[in-house]
Scaffold this active site. Structure first.
Site, PDB file in Angstrom:
ATOM      1  N   GLU A  10      -5.318  -4.261  10.483  1.00  0.00           N
ATOM      2  CA  GLU A  10      -4.780  -3.433  10.702  1.00  0.00           C
ATOM      3  C   GLU A  10      -5.293  -2.883  11.980  1.00  0.00           C
ATOM      4  O   GLU A  10      -5.540  -1.607  11.470  1.00  0.00           O
ATOM      5  CB  GLU A  10      -4.423  -2.566   9.670  1.00  0.00           C
ATOM      6  N   GLY A  30       2.854  -0.938   4.272  1.00  0.00           N
ATOM      7  CA  GLY A  30       2.848   0.084   3.944  1.00  0.00           C
ATOM      8  C   GLY A  30       4.231   0.551   3.629  1.00  0.00           C
ATOM      9  O   GLY A  30       4.875   0.623   3.073  1.00  0.00           O
ATOM     10  N   GLY A  41       2.117   2.618  10.649  1.00  0.00           N
ATOM     11  CA  GLY A  41       3.234   3.491  10.885  1.00  0.00           C
ATOM     12  C   GLY A  41       3.760   4.273  11.554  1.00  0.00           C
ATOM     13  O   GLY A  41       4.640   4.892  11.535  1.00  0.00           O
ATOM     14  N   LYS A  62       0.185   4.400  -0.398  1.00  0.00           N
ATOM     15  CA  LYS A  62      -0.370   5.506  -0.350  1.00  0.00           C
ATOM     16  C   LYS A  62      -0.169   6.753  -0.781  1.00  0.00           C
ATOM     17  O   LYS A  62      -0.211   6.804  -1.845  1.00  0.00           O
ATOM     18  CB  LYS A  62       0.134   6.089   1.243  1.00  0.00           C
ATOM     19  N   ASN A  95       0.582  -1.237  -0.174  1.00  0.00           N
ATOM     20  CA  ASN A  95      -0.208  -0.395  -0.173  1.00  0.00           C
ATOM     21  C   ASN A  95       0.729   1.366  -0.140  1.00  0.00           C
ATOM     22  O   ASN A  95       1.627   1.907   1.038  1.00  0.00           O
ATOM     23  CB  ASN A  95      -0.655  -0.024   1.050  1.00  0.00           C
ATOM     24  N   HIS A 154      -9.669   1.551   4.494  1.00  0.00           N
ATOM     25  CA  HIS A 154      -8.465   2.003   5.043  1.00  0.00           C
ATOM     26  C   HIS A 154      -8.474   2.963   6.787  1.00  0.00           C
ATOM     27  O   HIS A 154      -9.736   3.696   6.270  1.00  0.00           O
ATOM     28  CB  HIS A 154      -7.249   2.171   4.632  1.00  0.00           C
ATOM     29  N   SER A 175       3.373  -2.385  10.788  1.00  0.00           N
ATOM     30  CA  SER A 175       4.439  -2.074  10.803  1.00  0.00           C
ATOM     31  C   SER A 175       5.396  -3.514  10.358  1.00  0.00           C
ATOM     32  O   SER A 175       5.867  -3.799  11.292  1.00  0.00           O
ATOM     33  CB  SER A 175       5.029  -1.473  12.133  1.00  0.00           C
ATOM     34  N   GLU A 219      -6.833   5.316   7.501  1.00  0.00           N
ATOM     35  CA  GLU A 219      -6.495   6.777   7.076  1.00  0.00           C
ATOM     36  C   GLU A 219      -7.178   7.118   6.088  1.00  0.00           C
ATOM     37  O   GLU A 219      -8.397   8.431   6.767  1.00  0.00           O
ATOM     38  CB  GLU A 219      -5.457   6.954   6.276  1.00  0.00           C
TER      39      GLU A 219
HETATM   40  P1  PGA Z   1       2.099   0.373   7.499  1.00  0.00           P
HETATM   41  O1  PGA Z   1       1.206   1.153   7.080  1.00  0.00           O
HETATM   42  O2  PGA Z   1       3.417  -0.857   6.904  1.00  0.00           O
HETATM   43  O3  PGA Z   1       3.453   1.435   7.056  1.00  0.00           O
HETATM   44  O4  PGA Z   1       2.470   0.690   9.380  1.00  0.00           O
HETATM   45  C1  PGA Z   1       0.466  -0.753   6.218  1.00  0.00           C
HETATM   46  C2  PGA Z   1      -0.899   0.010   6.459  1.00  0.00           C
HETATM   47  O5  PGA Z   1      -1.100   1.623   6.105  1.00  0.00           O
HETATM   48  O6  PGA Z   1      -1.981  -0.650   5.634  1.00  0.00           O
END
Ligand code: PGA
Length: 250
Positions: free
Chosen positions: A167, A234, A173, A11, A9, A95, A213, A97
């Site tokens: 998630e 991510g 993140g 983003k 992903n 997601h 993460s 976000e």
């Molecule tokens: P991250 O994001 O691996 O940077 O924690 C995962 C995601 O939001 O899909």
């Protein structure tokens, strides 16, 4: 049986040139290995058509979102048919976000899932609790509700087309990964919720990815858990070597 899947992903990262370069690198790296999982990259809308032109069929392509309307006067939105017309086969929906920053509710997500399925796009549907819900012990109920509200109007056949991604928002993140046991507890719970509604076969066949993460150093431990079928990645998907380090954790 269900598939193992590692999906990136990206983003809101990379310019078009950078994104096409990264896609080419991942595509080349995949050619050199016998991957034990499906590999997908979900990229910004602006990159979809160009990336589709430089990757082989071994690498799946997806969008990170789509509109909750089919077409018309929705300035700035990108519809499921538009996404599908680029050659993309997947779309991330729900997601955290999008839920947090853009007010996406279960009602909106329900519509998006239906529009995506009509275009034969595979939704990668995200669910997960925030830190407060983890700490106050309501996390299993929160995720149950997210699934019920957005997905349980689907027929068993349509539900069977989805990929789910658990998630935990507190792990996205932040560098703070859920432990493999925490992930397994939730993934097994999700599978039992699906089984309760659609039966054991549909539940057993559903790929449930972990996201938050995930990196080469912890992917193997997570993927070894019986109900963890891969990852939604991510930050670590923005570097070819680290993304491939996760792909090869299977
Ligand atoms: P991250 O994001 O691996 O940077 O924690 C995962 C995601 O939001 O899909």
């Amino acid at each position: 049986m269900r598939k193992n899947i590692v999906a990136g992903n990206w983003k809101m990262n990379t310019t078009l040139a950078e994104g096409v370069g990264l896609a080419k690198d991942v595509n080349e790296a995949l050619k050199g290995i016998d991957a034990k999982c499906d590999v997908v990259i979900c990229v910004p809308f602006t990159h979809l058509a160009s990336v589709a032109g430089v990757i082989d069929s071994k690498l799946g392509l997806g969008a990170e979102n789509c509109a909750d309307h089919l077409k018309g006067a929705y300035t700035g939105e990108v519809s499921a048919p538009m996404v599908a017309s680029t050659g993309a086969k997947y779309v991330i929906l729900g997601h955290s976000e999008r839920r947090q920053y853009y007010g996406e509710t279960s009602e909106i997500l329900k519509t998006k899932v239906n529009l995506a399925l009509e275009e034969n796009l595979t939704p990668i549907f995200c669910i997960g609790e925030v830190l407060e819900e983890r700490e106050n012990g309501t996390f299993l109920d929160v995720v149950t509700k997210q699934i019920e509200e957005a997905l349980f109007d689907l027929s068993a056949e349509d539900f069977g087309k989805l990929i789910l991604a658990y998630e935990p928002v507190w792990a996205i993140g932040t560098g703070k990964t859920a432990t493999a046991d925490q992930a397994e507890e939730m993934h097994a719970h999700i599978r039992s919720v699906i089984a309760g509604k659609y039966g054991k076969e549909v539940a057993d066949n559903c790929s449930i990815l972990y996201g938050g993460s995930c990196k080469p150093s912890n992917a193997k431990e997570l993927f070894e858990k019986p109900d963890v079928d891969g990852g939604l990645i991510g930050g670590a998907a923005l570097d070819c070597a680290s993304f491939m380090g996760i792909v090869t954790a299977f």
